[in-house]
Design a protein around this motif. Structure first.
Motif, PDB file in Angstrom:
ATOM      1  N   ALA A   1      -4.736 -13.284  -4.835  1.00 41.10           N
ATOM      2  CA  ALA A   1      -5.221 -12.626  -3.632  1.00 41.10           C
ATOM      3  C   ALA A   1      -4.098 -11.882  -2.923  1.00 41.10           C
ATOM      4  N   HIS A   2      -4.418 -10.685  -2.454  1.00 45.64           N
ATOM      5  CA  HIS A   2      -3.560  -9.863  -1.594  1.00 45.64           C
ATOM      6  C   HIS A   2      -2.471  -9.133  -2.382  1.00 45.64           C
ATOM      7  N   PRO A   3      -2.011  -8.005  -1.853  1.00 44.39           N
ATOM      8  CA  PRO A   3      -0.726  -7.488  -2.302  1.00 44.39           C
ATOM      9  C   PRO A   3       0.317  -8.600  -2.084  1.00 44.39           C
ATOM     10  N   SER A   4       1.057  -8.921  -3.128  1.00 35.86           N
ATOM     11  CA  SER A   4       1.893 -10.132  -3.102  1.00 35.86           C
ATOM     12  C   SER A   4       3.263  -9.883  -2.493  1.00 35.86           C
ATOM     13  N   VAL A   5       3.282  -9.236  -1.352  1.00 33.51           N
ATOM     14  CA  VAL A   5       4.538  -8.931  -0.662  1.00 33.51           C
ATOM     15  C   VAL A   5       5.258 -10.238  -0.310  1.00 33.51           C
ATOM     16  N   PRO A   6       6.527 -10.408  -0.661  1.00 35.56           N
ATOM     17  CA  PRO A   6       7.460  -9.419  -1.218  1.00 35.56           C
ATOM     18  C   PRO A   6       7.620  -9.508  -2.733  1.00 35.56           C
ATOM     19  N   TRP A   7       6.634 -10.096  -3.412  1.00 29.83           N
ATOM     20  CA  TRP A   7       6.738 -10.334  -4.852  1.00 29.83           C
ATOM     21  C   TRP A   7       5.729  -9.495  -5.642  1.00 29.83           C
ATOM     22  N   GLN A   8       5.545  -8.236  -5.238  1.00 25.97           N
ATOM     23  CA  GLN A   8       4.536  -7.411  -5.878  1.00 25.97           C
ATOM     24  C   GLN A   8       4.805  -7.197  -7.359  1.00 25.97           C
ATOM     25  N   ASP A   9       6.053  -6.975  -7.728  1.00 28.73           N
ATOM     26  CA  ASP A   9       6.363  -6.720  -9.132  1.00 28.73           C
ATOM     27  C   ASP A   9       6.032  -7.919 -10.007  1.00 28.73           C
ATOM     28  N   GLU A  10       6.270  -9.130  -9.503  1.00 27.12           N
ATOM     29  CA  GLU A  10       5.915 -10.330 -10.261  1.00 27.12           C
ATOM     30  C   GLU A  10       4.410 -10.393 -10.498  1.00 27.12           C
ATOM     31  N   ALA A  11       3.633 -10.099  -9.460  1.00 26.64           N
ATOM     32  CA  ALA A  11       2.179 -10.141  -9.599  1.00 26.64           C
ATOM     33  C   ALA A  11       1.689  -9.113 -10.614  1.00 26.64           C
ATOM     34  N   LEU A  12       2.233  -7.907 -10.560  1.00 20.72           N
ATOM     35  CA  LEU A  12       1.827  -6.870 -11.512  1.00 20.72           C
ATOM     36  C   LEU A  12       2.168  -7.273 -12.940  1.00 20.72           C
ATOM     37  N   ALA A  13       3.331  -7.865 -13.130  1.00 22.32           N
ATOM     38  CA  ALA A  13       3.729  -8.294 -14.469  1.00 22.32           C
ATOM     39  C   ALA A  13       2.764  -9.336 -15.027  1.00 22.32           C
ATOM     40  N   ILE A  14       2.377 -10.285 -14.177  1.00 21.92           N
ATOM     41  CA  ILE A  14       1.471 -11.342 -14.637  1.00 21.92           C
ATOM     42  C   ILE A  14       0.092 -10.774 -14.943  1.00 21.92           C
ATOM     43  N   ALA A  15      -0.427  -9.928 -14.064  1.00 24.12           N
ATOM     44  CA  ALA A  15      -1.753  -9.343 -14.284  1.00 24.12           C
ATOM     45  C   ALA A  15      -1.785  -8.498 -15.551  1.00 24.12           C
ATOM     46  N   LEU A  16      -0.697  -7.814 -15.827  1.00 21.40           N
ATOM     47  CA  LEU A  16      -0.628  -6.984 -17.034  1.00 21.40           C
ATOM     48  C   LEU A  16      -0.514  -7.839 -18.291  1.00 21.40           C
ATOM     49  N   HIS A  17       0.150  -8.979 -18.178  1.00 18.65           N
ATOM     50  CA  HIS A  17       0.464  -9.798 -19.345  1.00 18.65           C
ATOM     51  C   HIS A  17      -0.616 -10.807 -19.698  1.00 18.65           C
ATOM     52  N   LYS A  18      -1.279 -11.375 -18.692  1.00 21.31           N
ATOM     53  CA  LYS A  18      -2.234 -12.460 -18.919  1.00 21.31           C
ATOM     54  C   LYS A  18      -3.668 -11.927 -18.799  1.00 21.31           C
ATOM     55  N   PRO A  19      -4.453 -12.036 -19.874  1.00 19.58           N
ATOM     56  CA  PRO A  19      -5.780 -11.400 -19.909  1.00 19.58           C
ATOM     57  C   PRO A  19      -6.730 -11.852 -18.812  1.00 19.58           C
ATOM     58  N   GLN A  20      -6.616 -13.106 -18.364  1.00 22.96           N
ATOM     59  CA  GLN A  20      -7.616 -13.637 -17.425  1.00 22.96           C
ATOM     60  C   GLN A  20      -7.162 -13.553 -15.975  1.00 22.96           C
ATOM     61  N   VAL A  21      -6.085 -12.813 -15.691  1.00 22.88           N
ATOM     62  CA  VAL A  21      -5.545 -12.753 -14.338  1.00 22.88           C
ATOM     63  C   VAL A  21      -5.886 -11.414 -13.676  1.00 22.88           C
ATOM     64  N   TYR A  22      -6.399 -11.500 -12.449  1.00 23.83           N
ATOM     65  CA  TYR A  22      -6.809 -10.343 -11.660  1.00 23.83           C
ATOM     66  C   TYR A  22      -6.019 -10.305 -10.347  1.00 23.83           C
ATOM     67  N   ILE A  23      -6.063  -9.166  -9.669  1.00 26.38           N
ATOM     68  CA  ILE A  23      -5.472  -9.010  -8.338  1.00 26.38           C
ATOM     69  C   ILE A  23      -6.559  -8.555  -7.382  1.00 26.38           C
ATOM     70  N   ASP A  24      -6.697  -9.234  -6.233  1.00 26.91           N
ATOM     71  CA  ASP A  24      -7.559  -8.667  -5.197  1.00 26.91           C
ATOM     72  C   ASP A  24      -6.693  -8.014  -4.135  1.00 26.91           C
TER      73      ASP A  24
END
Length: 289
Positions: free
Chosen positions: A199-222
Motif C-alpha cells: 500500500a502507498h507510494p513507499s516513501v522513502p523506499w520507493q525503489d525497493e517497492a518497485l524492485a519487488i513488484a517487478l520481480h515477484k509475480p504476485q506482488v502489487y502496488i496500490d
C-alpha cells in the motif's frame, strides 16, 4: 461472493478505512482518528453505509477495512472486522470486505481470521506493521499468512511513511522502520500463492517497492495515501510501463477522497491504454471479479 457488475464500474478503490461505527457500543472516532482528521482535513468519520452511498453514486466499488492494533494500543478498534463484513454482506455490489487481525494475537488471531474467512466471507486482510509493531517477515505472522495462502486471499501491507502519528509528540509512538517494503520480499518468497499488495507510494523506499513488484509475480502496488501530484517520478515511470499490470487505484478514504485523487491522477500523463488498468482492470483480475 461478489455481486459487483464490473461492466458498469468506473473504478475500484482498493484502500478505504471504515472509521465510523454503526453499533451502539462503537465510537464514531477515538483520539487517533481525531488526530488523523486534523492531518488530512476531515471532521467526521463516515460509517460503511455512508461510504456505500458515496461509492455507489460514483459507479465505484471499494475494498473496506479496519486496523486491529490491540497489542500496541490495548483497545479494540473503533470499528471491528465483523461489523464491516456484516454490513458489506448487504452491499456486495459495492464493498469488498477485508479483515484485520493483529499478528500478536497468536492462536486466538488465527481463529478470528478463520472465522472471518469461512463465516463472513472476507476477501483479504489488511496489515499495518508500524501500528501493529511487527516486521512483516517476522515468523510470528506466518501462521496468518499460511491461512491466507490456503484460501488464496490477498494481504495488503502498509508501506513507507505514515499519516498516523504525524505531527504528534514522538510520532505517537509509531516507528516507521517496520514498513520498509524490503521485508515483504521474504514474505513473497515464502508465500508465493498469497497475493501481496504494497500500500502507498513507499516513501522513502520507493525503489525497493518497485524492485519487488517487478520481480515477484504476485506482488502489487496500490497508490493510496498520497495525492498523485506528489508521487516519486520513478513510480509514475514504472506504472506507465514495466508494472502497468500490477498497479492499483487506492485513495485512503476518508483521508483522501477518490474525487480529489482522480483529479490529480488525470494530470500525471498516464497513458490512455494504462489508465483503465490502474483504475479498474488490474483489481478485477486480482480479486477474480
Amino acid at each position: 461472493m461478489s455481486q459487483i457488475n464490473v461492466a458498469e464500474l468506473v473504478a475500484i478503490d482498493v484502500h478505504t478505512h471504515v472509521l465510523g461505527s454503526t453499533r451502539e457500543n462503537g465510537t464514531a472516532a477515538d483520539d487517533a482518528v481525531a488526530a488523523l482528521g486534523g492531518v488530512f482535513g476531515f471532521d467526521r468519520s463516515p460509517t460503511l453505509p455512508e461510504m456505500v452511498d458515496y461509492y455507489r453514486s460514483r459507479n465505484m466499488a471499494c475494498v473496506a477495512f479496519t486496523i486491529d492494533d490491540i497489542s500496541r494500543t490495548g483497545v479494540e478498534a473503533p470499528v471491528g472486522s465483523v461489523e464491516i463484513a456484516e454490513l458489506a454482506a448487504d452491499h456486495r455490489d459495492v464493498v469488498i470486505p477485508f479483515g484485520s487481525v493483529d499478528p500478536h494475537r497468536g492462536k486466538e488471531g488465527i481463529a478470528i481470521a478463520r472465522t472471518l474467512i469461512e463465516e463472513y466471507d472476507v476477501r483479504g486482510f489488511k496489515f499495518h506493521a508500524s501500528q501493529q509493531e511487527f516486521y512483516p517477515n517476522d515468523r510470528l505472522a506466518y501462521p496468518l499468512y499460511e491461512l491466507l495462502a490456503e484460501h488464496r486471499l490477498p494481504a495488503l501491507f502498509h508501506t513507507g511513511q505514515s499519516g498516523i502519528g504525524r505531527g504528534v509528540r514522538g510520532g505517537g509512538g509509531i516507528r516507521l522502520k517496520y514498513t520498509n517494503p524490503m521485508y515483504l520480499d521474504d514474505v513473497a518468497v515464502d508465500f508465493p500463492d498469497m497475493p501481496i499488495i504494497m500500500a502507498h507510494p513507499s516513501v522513502p523506499w520507493q525503489d525497493e517497492a518497485l524492485a519487488i513488484a517487478l520481480h515477484k509475480p504476485q506482488v502489487y502496488i496500490d497508490l493510496s495515501g498520497w495525492m498523485p501530484k506528489y508521487f516519486p517520478p520513478q513510480l509514475v515511470q514504472y506504472a506507465n510501463s514495466l508494472i502497468q499490470d500490477k498497479v492499483l487505484f487506492g485513495s485512503d478514504f476518508p483521508l483522501i477522497t477518490p474525487d480529489a485523487w482522480i483529479a490529480s491522477f488525470d494530470e500525471l500523463g498516464i497513458k490512455e491504454s494504462v489508465r483503465p488498468k490502474i483504475l479498474r482492470d488490474n483489481a478485477v483480475r486480482l480479486f477474480g471479479l
